[in-house]
Write a protein that holds these residues in place. Sequence first.
Motif, PDB file in Angstrom:
ATOM      1  N   UNK A  24       0.789  -1.235   0.000  1.00  0.00           N
ATOM      2  CA  UNK A  24       0.000   0.000   0.000  1.00  0.00           C
ATOM      3  C   UNK A  24       0.819   1.282   0.000  1.00  0.00           C
ATOM      4  N   UNK A  25       2.111   1.209  -0.326  1.00  0.00           N
ATOM      5  CA  UNK A  25       2.924   2.420  -0.467  1.00  0.00           C
ATOM      6  C   UNK A  25       3.700   2.328  -1.774  1.00  0.00           C
ATOM      7  N   UNK A  26       4.276   3.446  -2.227  1.00  0.00           N
ATOM      8  CA  UNK A  26       5.157   3.365  -3.396  1.00  0.00           C
ATOM      9  C   UNK A  26       6.318   2.409  -3.147  1.00  0.00           C
ATOM     10  N   UNK A  27       6.870   1.896  -4.227  1.00  0.00           N
ATOM     11  CA  UNK A  27       8.002   0.984  -4.174  1.00  0.00           C
ATOM     12  C   UNK A  27       9.058   1.439  -5.177  1.00  0.00           C
ATOM     13  N   UNK A  28      10.290   1.058  -4.919  1.00  0.00           N
ATOM     14  CA  UNK A  28      11.383   1.344  -5.858  1.00  0.00           C
ATOM     15  C   UNK A  28      12.075   0.035  -6.190  1.00  0.00           C
ATOM     16  N   UNK A  29      12.189  -0.250  -7.481  1.00  0.00           N
ATOM     17  CA  UNK A  29      12.971  -1.403  -7.921  1.00  0.00           C
ATOM     18  C   UNK A  29      14.346  -0.925  -8.371  1.00  0.00           C
ATOM     19  N   UNK A  30      15.402  -1.546  -7.837  1.00  0.00           N
ATOM     20  CA  UNK A  30      16.757  -1.272  -8.292  1.00  0.00           C
ATOM     21  C   UNK A  30      17.247  -2.473  -9.092  1.00  0.00           C
TER      22      UNK A  30
END
Length: 254
Positions: free
Chosen positions: A98-104
């Motif tokens: 339920x929050x933004x995510x960052x893929x590296x």
Amino acid sequence: MAIIVEGRYRARLAETAQDLRKAQRLRWRCFLGRTAPDDGDGLDADALDAECSHLLIEDTRTGELAACCRFLVLEKGEDIGRSYSAQYYDLGRLATYDTPMVEMGRFCVDPSRRDPDILRLAWRALSQQIDAARAGLLFGCSSFVGTEPDQYADAFAMLRARHLAPRRWLPRVKAPQVFRFARALRLMTPDPRRAMAAMPPLLRSYLAMGGWVSDHAVVDRQLNTLHVFTGVEIGAIPPARQRWLRGTAQAVNP
């Protein structure tokens, strides 16, 4: 993102097609150059490059690219299917995040360099982007060189014993060829020293932040790697590690 300088290195985002080509060239050397002849023009590129931002770590003395990675900001869990990792893992459980995510992804360091400041600066620069996105989860694929798992038995056994993802987020199998280490090594007691020696540096960093992994590794013969899905919930990172990530690197105007 402001340019960040620490020691002899600076971190900045790619701005031009030439910047991106430099990153793709270093990626080719690190991922594909191990098994293919180098004619000087090889690039590691895919369609996701156009959607991602690209972090460059450069040597301030020479201007040479020392390391790079790319990252993709996802506004909500429903967007998880846009990620690179979703090509190889069933990430349906994370669709409810339920929050933004960052893929590296595609993190690599010039093989001729062994300076720990490179990895430290990369994490500090990436932390700025995570904070700016208000992300609750950082994730990606952590790669072991080669496609034979036996040499990494202790490392995989330690991942099974200590670092598996919470069941509510655990990725399911999707790739056609995988090594189910949690099942295969369930009776093995790992040697901690051998396990940590075999862990890729990036994965060690994830684990130091409280990161967790999938219960299987994908066999990627194109890149000649075994990789595990890796996640870090930002709010669960220990305070001391949070301070280390934000560090004292100097931000400068471009």
